[in-house]
Design a protein around this motif. Structure first.
Motif: not given
Length: 231
Positions: A41-47, A67-74, A182-190
């Motif tokens: 099982v692969e679970k992608p994430f963003i740091h 600094c944060y860890v989040r899901g790719v699409s939050n 987490i980052v409203p200014e970005a407001n987009m998935p990776f």
């Protein structure tokens, strides 16, 4: 590495590998929740981190950063993540920060960049914790001097679970809820597609360079064989 690995090699006290019969007997004696499944099982994430410039009038703490860890699409990671520990530079007061629920983030002020150690723990200690190093970015890329917008730096990664236990598998396969950004200014998935294309192009460059080196090596070997025959 950045993978949560669930497969290990069992050994007897004598140092010999267990036979299939030994392993089967051991699995029969385990409760269902402790047996492992035969899947990956692969679970992608963003740091990542976001940094705001506070101005030159500040003596030293010119940047505020998160600094944060989040899901790719939050996506909510808490169904299988029990806590995230951030280890900052030792010059910070309380350099070790623990988040036991989302958002998994830490906010500070400072002036310098450093690597943040992020340790992700999984529910019920069903897998070993995973360490990830995030290079904190405070300055705009390419030497830009404008600080009108926050600096955002993110990295894509994946937790890879090999043969997870049924109790963990049930949590990994849940449909996650979406959390506020987490980052409203970005407001987009990776942009996973963009990074994938970059990886493909890098692979092509490496393959091309490898082919050139192989040709050069073959030419050197031919030259060496010729010299040996002449001698």
């Amino acid at each position: 590495d950045n993978e949560a690995r669930g497969k290990c090699e069992c050994m007897h006290a004598t140092g010999h590998k267990r036979t299939r019969e030994d392993t089967a007997l051991q699995e029969q004696q385990l409760s269902p929740s402790l047996k492992r499944t035969k899947c990956v099982v692969e679970k992608p994430f963003i740091h990542g981190n976001v940094a705001w410039y506070l101005g030159k009038d500040r003596d030293s703490d010119r940047y505020k950063w998160t600094c944060y860890v989040r899901g790719v699409s939050n996506e909510d990671l808490s169904p299988f993540v029990s806590k995230v520990v951030f280890t900052l530079h030792p010059t910070f007061s309380h350099a070790v920060r623990t988040c036991e629920s989302p958002p998994y983030q830490v906010t500070e002020v400072g002036w310098g960049e450093f690597d943040v150690l992020i340790t992700v723990h999984f529910v019920g200690n069903l897998e070993k914790a995973v360490d990830v190093y995030h290079p904190l970015h405070l300055h705009p890329p390419d030497g830009a001097t404008t600080y009108r917008r926050p600096v955002i730096k993110e990295f894509y990664d994946e937790f890879v679970f090999f043969s997870p236990k049924p109790e963990l598998l049930s949590k990994l396969t849940l449909t996650p809820r979406l959390l506020p950004s987490i980052v409203p200014e970005a407001n987009m998935p990776f942009d996973e597609a963009q990074q994938l294309q970059q990886l493909i192009e890098a692979k092509r460059r490496v393959q091309a360079e490898t082919q050139v080196l192989r040709q050069r090596l073959a030419a050197v070997e031919v030259r060496l064989a010729t010299l040996q025959q002449q001698n």
